[in-house]
Design an enzyme around this catalytic site. Structure first.
Site, PDB file in Angstrom:
ATOM      1  N   HIS A 130       0.842  -1.199   0.000  1.00  0.00           N
ATOM      2  CA  HIS A 130       0.000   0.000   0.000  1.00  0.00           C
ATOM      3  C   HIS A 130       0.881   1.254   0.000  1.00  0.00           C
ATOM      4  CE1 HIS A 130      -3.324   2.728   1.377  1.00  0.00           C
ATOM      5  NE2 HIS A 130      -2.330   3.310   2.033  1.00  0.00           N
ATOM      6  N   GLU A 131       1.894   1.268   0.859  1.00  0.00           N
ATOM      7  CA  GLU A 131       2.757   2.454   0.965  1.00  0.00           C
ATOM      8  C   GLU A 131       3.555   2.654  -0.333  1.00  0.00           C
ATOM      9  OE1 GLU A 131       2.387   4.580   3.267  1.00  0.00           O
ATOM     10  OE2 GLU A 131       1.102   3.341   4.523  1.00  0.00           O
ATOM     11  N   HIS A 134       1.536   4.309  -2.942  1.00  0.00           N
ATOM     12  CA  HIS A 134       1.503   5.777  -2.890  1.00  0.00           C
ATOM     13  C   HIS A 134       2.658   6.365  -3.722  1.00  0.00           C
ATOM     14  CE1 HIS A 134      -1.671   6.822  -0.078  1.00  0.00           C
ATOM     15  NE2 HIS A 134      -1.214   6.035   0.872  1.00  0.00           N
ATOM     16  N   GLU A 194      -5.828   7.362  -1.108  1.00  0.00           N
ATOM     17  CA  GLU A 194      -5.851   6.169  -0.262  1.00  0.00           C
ATOM     18  C   GLU A 194      -6.469   4.983  -0.991  1.00  0.00           C
ATOM     19  OE1 GLU A 194      -4.101   5.808   2.191  1.00  0.00           O
ATOM     20  OE2 GLU A 194      -3.590   7.918   2.356  1.00  0.00           O
TER      21      GLU A 194
END
Ligand SMILES: [Zn+2]
Length: 272
Positions: A130-131, A134, A194
């Site tokens: 997920h990070e 980004h 997000e």
């Protein structure tokens, strides 16, 4: 300055800034405004912010935790498009807060507290992917470009790159521990960002051979952990947990075949 003139000056300033920017298409097909700073500057900011974190926080001495995080980052970044793959640096910080972040320039930071909520490699991969999602979706670029519009490019660049242009400014930014704060690098993303990081991250983890259902379990654990007196920071910066879990669940189902193909092709990370 009288009102109309002020407005005109602002409009001119904004026009100048916008002219320096570019529109791009995000991995999920969203139009984004990026390019407020160059990729090189962005990488430099990421490196600077990461160095600052390493100065301020001790890293774990637990070799097993370090190995696991490094192993997951390697497996996930190997699935990235060309140009994003190599040279990712990893640090595991001694900090009980379940949190993680990734920065432009290929940096990943994970707190030891994440091991309280991530119970296996698939769950940990859920956070890390997920990070990284980004970063490769250029969300830091997008945030900075937006901030530049609000604050004025000269002022912001002065703060960010103060160390290059004047001792004082650079020191002030460093002292406040605020390169991260100034850039918004660790601020919560917008809701769109997000969701996008969820989509990109879950796809990546499945392609890397991690079970995409791990992301669902991770979020569920995160909510359970938040029922205590102090909710994990990560949860408060990632809004609407229940609806996100539902979306992650739906996507996990459609990503299971991707995951199974990855395993069949020999991508079977053994990080845990
Ligand atoms: Zn996020």
């Amino acid at each position: 300055m009288p009102g109309p003139l002020k407005t005109l000056a602002l409009a001119l300033a904004v026009t100048t800034i916008v002219a320096a920017c570019a529109t791009a298409t995000s991995p999920t097909g969203r139009q984004q405004y990026v390019g407020g700073v160059s990729q090189q500057e962005l990488n430099q900011l990421g490196a600077q912010a990461f160095a600052q974190q390493k100065q301020q926080k001790p890293q774990t001495r637990d070799a097993r935790q370090q190995r696991e995080v490094q192993c997951i980052v390697s497996a996930v970044t190997r699935q990235l498009p060309a140009g994003w793959q190599g040279g990712w640096e990893v640090a595991v910080f001694q900090d009980n807060e379940p949190n993680a972040f990734a920065l432009p320039g290929g940096k990943v930071g994970v707190n030891t507290g994440i091991f309280r909520v991530a119970q296996n490699q698939d769950q940990l991969a859920g956070v890390i992917a997920h990070e990284i999602g980004h970063v490769i979706s250029r969300h830091h670029d997008e945030r900075i470009t937006r901030q530049m519009g609000a604050q004025g490019a000269v002022q912001l660049l002065g703060v960010l790159l103060g160390s290059r242009y004047g001792e004082g400014a650079g020191n002030a930014a460093m002292q406040g521990g605020s390169v991260l704060a100034q850039t918004g690098f660790l601020l919560p993303g917008s809701r769109e960002q997000e969701t996008e990081a969820d989509v990109v991250g879950q796809q990546l983890m499945a392609e890397a051979g991690f079970d995409p259902r791990g992301a669902v379990a991770l979020w569920t654990n995160m909510i359970t952990a938040s029922s205590g007196s102090r909710p994990p920071q990560w949860l408060s910066t990632h809004p609407n947990p229940e609806s996100r879990i539902r979306e992650l669940q739906q996507r996990a189902a459609s990503l299971v075949p991707v995951y199974e193909r990855a395993r069949a092709a020999g991508r079977r990370p053994a990080c845990g």
